[in-house]
Design a protein around this motif. Structure first.
Motif, PDB file in Angstrom:
ATOM      1  N   ALA A 181     -15.321  23.190 -33.063  1.00  0.00           N
ATOM      2  CA  ALA A 181     -14.971  22.542 -31.802  1.00  0.00           C
ATOM      3  C   ALA A 181     -15.105  21.027 -31.829  1.00  0.00           C
ATOM      4  N   VAL A 182     -16.031  20.483 -32.635  1.00  0.00           N
ATOM      5  CA  VAL A 182     -16.187  19.030 -32.643  1.00  0.00           C
ATOM      6  C   VAL A 182     -14.906  18.368 -33.153  1.00  0.00           C
ATOM      7  N   SER A 183     -14.408  18.824 -34.272  1.00  0.00           N
ATOM      8  CA  SER A 183     -13.228  18.196 -34.864  1.00  0.00           C
ATOM      9  C   SER A 183     -11.928  18.587 -34.168  1.00  0.00           C
ATOM     10  N   GLU A 184     -11.906  19.775 -33.538  1.00  0.00           N
ATOM     11  CA  GLU A 184     -10.656  20.277 -32.977  1.00  0.00           C
ATOM     12  C   GLU A 184     -10.520  20.078 -31.473  1.00  0.00           C
ATOM     13  N   LEU A 185     -11.640  19.839 -30.783  1.00  0.00           N
ATOM     14  CA  LEU A 185     -11.577  19.625 -29.337  1.00  0.00           C
ATOM     15  C   LEU A 185     -12.365  18.406 -28.878  1.00  0.00           C
ATOM     16  N   VAL A 186     -13.630  18.365 -29.274  1.00  0.00           N
ATOM     17  CA  VAL A 186     -14.564  17.377 -28.721  1.00  0.00           C
ATOM     18  C   VAL A 186     -14.170  15.953 -29.096  1.00  0.00           C
ATOM     19  N   LEU A 187     -13.799  15.734 -30.346  1.00  0.00           N
ATOM     20  CA  LEU A 187     -13.361  14.400 -30.772  1.00  0.00           C
ATOM     21  C   LEU A 187     -11.953  14.058 -30.292  1.00  0.00           C
ATOM     22  N   PRO A 188     -10.965  14.930 -30.492  1.00  0.00           N
ATOM     23  CA  PRO A 188      -9.583  14.533 -30.181  1.00  0.00           C
ATOM     24  C   PRO A 188      -9.333  14.177 -28.724  1.00  0.00           C
ATOM     25  N   PHE A 189     -10.029  14.836 -27.797  1.00  0.00           N
ATOM     26  CA  PHE A 189      -9.732  14.578 -26.375  1.00  0.00           C
ATOM     27  C   PHE A 189     -10.095  13.156 -25.950  1.00  0.00           C
ATOM     28  N   PRO A 190     -11.359  12.718 -26.062  1.00  0.00           N
ATOM     29  CA  PRO A 190     -11.655  11.334 -25.666  1.00  0.00           C
ATOM     30  C   PRO A 190     -10.972  10.296 -26.557  1.00  0.00           C
ATOM     31  N   MET A 191     -10.807  10.616 -27.840  1.00  0.00           N
ATOM     32  CA  MET A 191     -10.169   9.657 -28.747  1.00  0.00           C
ATOM     33  C   MET A 191      -8.699   9.442 -28.408  1.00  0.00           C
ATOM     34  N   LYS A 192      -8.121  10.354 -27.651  1.00  0.00           N
ATOM     35  CA  LYS A 192      -6.749  10.195 -27.177  1.00  0.00           C
ATOM     36  C   LYS A 192      -6.719   9.541 -25.794  1.00  0.00           C
ATOM     37  N   VAL A 193      -7.456  10.128 -24.837  1.00  0.00           N
ATOM     38  CA  VAL A 193      -7.261   9.704 -23.454  1.00  0.00           C
ATOM     39  C   VAL A 193      -7.885   8.349 -23.145  1.00  0.00           C
ATOM     40  N   PHE A 194      -9.063   8.046 -23.725  1.00  0.00           N
ATOM     41  CA  PHE A 194      -9.719   6.786 -23.373  1.00  0.00           C
ATOM     42  C   PHE A 194      -8.961   5.575 -23.930  1.00  0.00           C
ATOM     43  N   PRO A 195      -8.655   5.518 -25.242  1.00  0.00           N
ATOM     44  CA  PRO A 195      -7.885   4.376 -25.743  1.00  0.00           C
ATOM     45  C   PRO A 195      -6.501   4.276 -25.108  1.00  0.00           C
ATOM     46  N   ASP A 196      -5.883   5.431 -24.800  1.00  0.00           N
ATOM     47  CA  ASP A 196      -4.593   5.396 -24.115  1.00  0.00           C
ATOM     48  C   ASP A 196      -4.726   4.702 -22.767  1.00  0.00           C
ATOM     49  N   ALA A 197      -5.773   5.028 -22.022  1.00  0.00           N
ATOM     50  CA  ALA A 197      -5.970   4.423 -20.704  1.00  0.00           C
ATOM     51  C   ALA A 197      -6.220   2.927 -20.818  1.00  0.00           C
ATOM     52  N   VAL A 198      -6.908   2.512 -21.867  1.00  0.00           N
ATOM     53  CA  VAL A 198      -7.151   1.078 -22.078  1.00  0.00           C
ATOM     54  C   VAL A 198      -5.858   0.357 -22.442  1.00  0.00           C
ATOM     55  N   GLY A 199      -4.957   1.085 -23.115  1.00  0.00           N
ATOM     56  CA  GLY A 199      -3.690   0.481 -23.507  1.00  0.00           C
ATOM     57  C   GLY A 199      -3.550   0.273 -24.994  1.00  0.00           C
ATOM     58  N   MET A 200      -4.389   0.951 -25.768  1.00  0.00           N
ATOM     59  CA  MET A 200      -4.265   0.868 -27.218  1.00  0.00           C
ATOM     60  C   MET A 200      -3.119   1.772 -27.661  1.00  0.00           C
ATOM     61  N   PRO A 201      -2.143   1.247 -28.391  1.00  0.00           N
ATOM     62  CA  PRO A 201      -1.002   2.065 -28.802  1.00  0.00           C
ATOM     63  C   PRO A 201      -1.422   3.143 -29.791  1.00  0.00           C
ATOM     64  N   PRO A 202      -0.615   4.190 -29.949  1.00  0.00           N
ATOM     65  CA  PRO A 202      -0.948   5.249 -30.908  1.00  0.00           C
ATOM     66  C   PRO A 202      -1.092   4.688 -32.322  1.00  0.00           C
ATOM     67  N   LEU A 203      -2.207   4.942 -32.940  1.00  0.00           N
ATOM     68  CA  LEU A 203      -2.479   4.498 -34.305  1.00  0.00           C
ATOM     69  C   LEU A 203      -3.719   5.217 -34.798  1.00  0.00           C
ATOM     70  N   ASP A 204      -4.094   4.976 -36.020  1.00  0.00           N
ATOM     71  CA  ASP A 204      -5.295   5.579 -36.567  1.00  0.00           C
ATOM     72  C   ASP A 204      -6.503   4.933 -35.897  1.00  0.00           C
ATOM     73  N   ARG A 205      -7.189   5.705 -35.057  1.00  0.00           N
ATOM     74  CA  ARG A 205      -8.274   5.164 -34.250  1.00  0.00           C
ATOM     75  C   ARG A 205      -9.656   5.475 -34.833  1.00  0.00           C
ATOM     76  N   ASP A 206      -9.716   6.026 -36.030  1.00  0.00           N
ATOM     77  CA  ASP A 206     -11.009   6.413 -36.597  1.00  0.00           C
ATOM     78  C   ASP A 206     -11.949   5.223 -36.764  1.00  0.00           C
ATOM     79  N   MET A 207     -11.385   4.015 -36.908  1.00  0.00           N
ATOM     80  CA  MET A 207     -12.226   2.835 -37.061  1.00  0.00           C
ATOM     81  C   MET A 207     -13.095   2.625 -35.822  1.00  0.00           C
ATOM     82  N   MET A 208     -12.642   3.120 -34.669  1.00  0.00           N
ATOM     83  CA  MET A 208     -13.440   3.003 -33.452  1.00  0.00           C
ATOM     84  C   MET A 208     -14.745   3.780 -33.575  1.00  0.00           C
ATOM     85  N   LEU A 209     -14.710   4.909 -34.289  1.00  0.00           N
ATOM     86  CA  LEU A 209     -15.921   5.701 -34.472  1.00  0.00           C
ATOM     87  C   LEU A 209     -16.897   4.993 -35.401  1.00  0.00           C
ATOM     88  N   VAL A 210     -16.377   4.309 -36.414  1.00  0.00           N
ATOM     89  CA  VAL A 210     -17.238   3.534 -37.311  1.00  0.00           C
ATOM     90  C   VAL A 210     -17.902   2.406 -36.521  1.00  0.00           C
TER      91      VAL A 210
END
Length: 400
Positions: free
Chosen positions: A137-166
């Motif tokens: 669930a962490v990799s398939e639900l818990v991570l993908p949901f906020p990593m999609k909706v929060f940056p989208d709301a801020v206005g970050m275009p679709p891209l590799d966002r893993d650097m945000m976790l680092v």
């Protein structure tokens, strides 16, 4: 072991150790039994752990400053690897000016737009997970949901966002002492800072997101354009990891308490209450730091100027003086004294957005999923920083 020296209550507990982090709640009970404020000799810091004292410290910014840094590093004495946040690591009145800009982002219209977009993402993710049945669930639900909706709301275009976790690991890892794990993260500080800096530029953001609204405030002269960029950075660093971990811990609590899951499944309108209770019961933000601004007596202890005070939010959420049966997870609990988002002038500025993410995720889960069960032991992240899961095996079954 506890000793009393010159009326100072001292403990050798280490809140940053893997043992403590694996099961903090039994240690919190030990600390609460010692009194309202204790000196932790391992790190030469004070700690508060009862609800009332935690709220007092968080609201009394004149004596317990945020400008000393949110972690163990004392900004009054040592420099940090990055520029301090102009919203998270500054006190009023300067803090009021920047906070006001952020608070105005969450209009009813903006929140309704987020609700619609968040629901679409949650529906898609949960539908696909349910089709698979057995998931991590962490990799398939818990991570993908906020990593999609929060940056989208801020206005970050679709891209590799893993650097945000680092970057988030570097920010929240600074809450504790330097470790080999953290030193390895910091070896990438220049690379990661450059990436984050570039993606917080106005030109890197869409023109209809929260980031654009921050730059619009600069256009109006409420803040500078340089400050707008720093606010975007702080918003992204503070709002992604915390919500990821909060959703993961709530999901685990529901899976481990089938009676509570049955209540939510039967009445999805309890989704907000379930997320609220999980934030009290097992918060991703277990602790914060404040730094004293002067010498003064507090709860019978003499605190010196520029001393660090560890504020155990997680312990306050289980304080039996504040909550009835605090160790029981109950999504029908009426929470009127929430402490999981902090308190006072530095209470989480995006808590409405975080609550909305949690509500939408768990309402969608309850509407689409009938069976929710653990499928093996979960794993916690044990290094200093936020409390969260690295693994959560689940079995999901869709509603007919």
């Amino acid at each position: 072991m506890t000793i009393i020296t010159d009326k100072r209550v001292v403990s050798d507990l280490d809140p940053f150790s893997a043992e403590f982090r694996a099961d903090p709640y039994r240690y919190y009970a030990q600390l609460r039994a010692l009194g309202p404020v204790v000196w932790l000799e391992k790190h030469n810091i004070w700690v508060v752990h009862h609800y009332d004292q935690v709220r007092t410290v968080l609201t009394d910014w004149q004596r317990f400053s945020n400008a000393g840094g949110g972690g163990l590093t004392n900004y009054f004495k040592d420099k940090n690897w990055r520029q301090p946040s102009i919203i998270l690591e500054v006190d009023p009145p300067d803090h009021d000016r920047t906070r006001k800009v952020l608070m105005r982002l969450f209009t009813p219209g903006a929140l309704q737009k987020m609700r619609t977009e968040f629901t679409g993402v949650a529906d898609d993710l949960i539908s696909r997970a349910t089709e698979r049945g057995r998931i991590e669930a962490v990799s398939e639900l818990v991570l993908p949901f906020p990593m999609k909706v929060f940056p989208d709301a801020v206005g970050m275009p679709p891209l590799d966002r893993d650097m945000m976790l680092v970057y988030g690991g570097m920010v929240f890892g600074a809450f504790g002492p330097r470790t080999p794990w953290y030193d390895q993260l910091l070896s990438r500080a220049e690379e990661v800072s450059a990436w984050v800096d570039a993606h917080c530029e106005r030109s890197a953001l869409t023109d209809d997101g929260l980031g654009a609204a921050m730059y619009a405030a600069a256009d109006r002269g409420e803040i500078t354009h340089a400050e707008a960029k720093l606010l975007v950075r702080s918003f992204l660093s503070a709002g992604v990891d915390t919500t990821i971990d909060s959703i993961g811990l709530c999901l685990r609590a529901l899976a481990e308490h089938p009676g509570q899951w049955a209540l939510l499944r039967e009445d999805p309108s309890l989704a907000r209450a379930a997320f609220e209770e999980a934030t009290r019961y097992d918060s991703s933000s277990q602790s914060l730091f404040r730094t004293t601004t002067e010498d003064f007596e507090f709860e019978g202890q003499r605190l010196g100027k520029h001393e660090k005070v560890l504020v155990l939010i997680g312990s306050a959420g289980r304080d039996p003086l504040a909550w009835e049966e605090p160790d029981r997870f109950d999504i029908r609990r009426r929470i009127t004294r929430q402490i999981g988002y902090g308190a006072g002038p530095h209470a989480c500025v995006a808590q409405m957005m975080a609550r909305l993410e949690g509500e939408v995720f768990f309402r969608t889960l309850a509407e689409k999923v009938d069976r929710l069960e653990t499928d093996g032991p979960s794993e916690l992240r044990l290094h200093p920083g936020l409390r969260g899961l690295t693994s959560l095996p689940l079995v999901l079954g869709g509603k007919q």
